[in-house]
Design an enzyme around this catalytic site. Sequence first.
Site, PDB file in Angstrom:
ATOM      1  N   HIS A   1       0.657  -1.117   0.020  1.00  0.00           N
ATOM      2  CA  HIS A   1      -0.045  -0.007   0.108  1.00  0.00           C
ATOM      3  C   HIS A   1       1.058   1.349  -0.065  1.00  0.00           C
ATOM      4  O   HIS A   1       0.743   2.199  -0.811  1.00  0.00           O
ATOM      5  CB  HIS A   1      -1.011  -0.119   1.074  1.00  0.00           C
ATOM      6  N   GLU A   2       1.716   1.372   0.992  1.00  0.00           N
ATOM      7  CA  GLU A   2       2.621   2.573   0.927  1.00  0.00           C
ATOM      8  C   GLU A   2       3.604   2.681   0.005  1.00  0.00           C
ATOM      9  O   GLU A   2       4.020   3.672  -0.550  1.00  0.00           O
ATOM     10  CB  GLU A   2       3.406   2.461   2.319  1.00  0.00           C
TER      11      GLU A   2
ATOM     12  N   HIS B   1       1.868   4.414  -2.792  1.00  0.00           N
ATOM     13  CA  HIS B   1       1.786   5.929  -2.641  1.00  0.00           C
ATOM     14  C   HIS B   1       3.312   6.246  -3.034  1.00  0.00           C
ATOM     15  O   HIS B   1       3.262   7.545  -3.791  1.00  0.00           O
ATOM     16  CB  HIS B   1       1.553   6.213  -1.148  1.00  0.00           C
TER      17      HIS B   1
ATOM     18  N   GLU C   1      -4.840   7.686  -3.116  1.00  0.00           N
ATOM     19  CA  GLU C   1      -5.498   6.425  -2.450  1.00  0.00           C
ATOM     20  C   GLU C   1      -5.768   5.388  -3.508  1.00  0.00           C
ATOM     21  O   GLU C   1      -5.845   4.104  -3.402  1.00  0.00           O
ATOM     22  CB  GLU C   1      -6.625   6.659  -1.466  1.00  0.00           C
TER      23      GLU C   1
END
Length: 504
Positions: A267-268, A271, A297
Amino acid sequence: MNAKTGRAKKNYEDINRRLRALSLPFFLHTWEEERMPKAGKLYRNRQLVELSAMAYEYQTGKKYAESIQKLYEDRASLDPVLKHEIEEAKRNTDKLAKVPKEEYLAFQNAVLEAYPKFVEAKNSGSFAPVKPYLGAILAFKRKYAVWEETEELKGYDILLDEFERGMTAEKYDAFFSLVKGELVPFLKQVLAAQKSVHPAFSERVFPAAKQKAFCEYLGGVMLFDKNKTRMGESEHPYTNNNGNCDVRITNHYYERDLASAIFSAIHEMGHALYELQVSDDLQDTMSGGGASMAMHESQSRFFENIVGRSRPFWERHFPVLKEIFREELPDVTLDDFLHYINHVSAGFVRTEADELTYPLHVLIRYEIEKEMMAGRVTEENVEAVWNAKYKEYLGVDVPNAGLGVAQDMHWYSGELGYFPTYALGSAYAAQMLAAMKRDFDVDAAMGEGTIAAIAAWLKERVHQYGASKSPAEIFEGACGAPFDAHYYVNYLKEKYAALNGIAL
């Protein structure tokens, strides 16, 4: 460009250079927050508030306002990037000028003081340590909504618009109504049909050192360039950056939960990839960085769920996981693992939630935020309201604040209006997937050694533009059509029907 406009442009750029420099200590503070000596935080906070005062004075000063006004008046003569930037700068500085300086600085101080109290609350399971800070933050946000009210935007809509331009409670209500109406009955079908998870994942310990080793491996897969990135640890994983050559993420490691760190990392890194791929041409402007939180997101959720929970991805990378955890996973197959990472269950924690229940976690926060801004939910009753909604929507009894109202840092960072973008970003990601599939074989790309082919498509269609265009313009350019939430609903139903043998 005439001489007056040229001078205005120079003044604008000079002040922006100072504002970017002032942002650096805040970037470093975020990285050091959980590493620095506790005794030094009070003095550090006073210094950061002074820096906030300097930034406030630059942004509300006559020279900056006059330069922006002149450029705004002459915006038809500006290049497209600067034109968009000036329109945003005019909107943002006009808004900041309405906030009294003493109130602004008191809010900055409250947020700085709240974070360690949030960590204490989360770890202790008691809401008490952070409760008064939430009260101060909510009081400021309600006053802020009054200061910023316009004919077009009032109340909570002001905050929603700041995180995703053009979004209002009315639009989010329609979005969540569709999601809830379609997915809640489908969720019941999935829960009735799915099989149990292999006991290894609940009964065994997965050493943090091995989890870190696998996350380092995932960094190579996710193009997490070691020359430009760092991975650390924090209570709540996050991504932060200073330009596109210094991008930092954090993670956490729970030895009884193998999936948590893996999917937080992916997830990170989603980003991070967005920030790493913003055009170099934008780095000395105020348009470097993601276009909005929902757009951001969309990238993290795309990689976490669409790529990271797919069969092609794990057909390639599961053997590496098995090798690192050879003592812990000797009897676990690829199918066992895929079932584990796509298993649906009603739980307490948003960041650990499966794709189907995830939007319900966000919906709960969205509904509470609306009531907070209306004054019907305060720091005094928010925990009870939270627990009641989790019982109503997910059928679970929240055991403590650490698994409840104190699990996320966003409110205690002053970020009301942020949570809905998690669900909206997930929906953006589903529509981007449909567009991507029209251009190349996405499943094959997921199964390659790295996500290079997917990253290249996203760089061309989304990442390179940073914040130099509106989110809607970038999204429509990437997808070839305006946002349509049905892509999200259809993606989830088709995926989980196939996984669980449900006929649609």
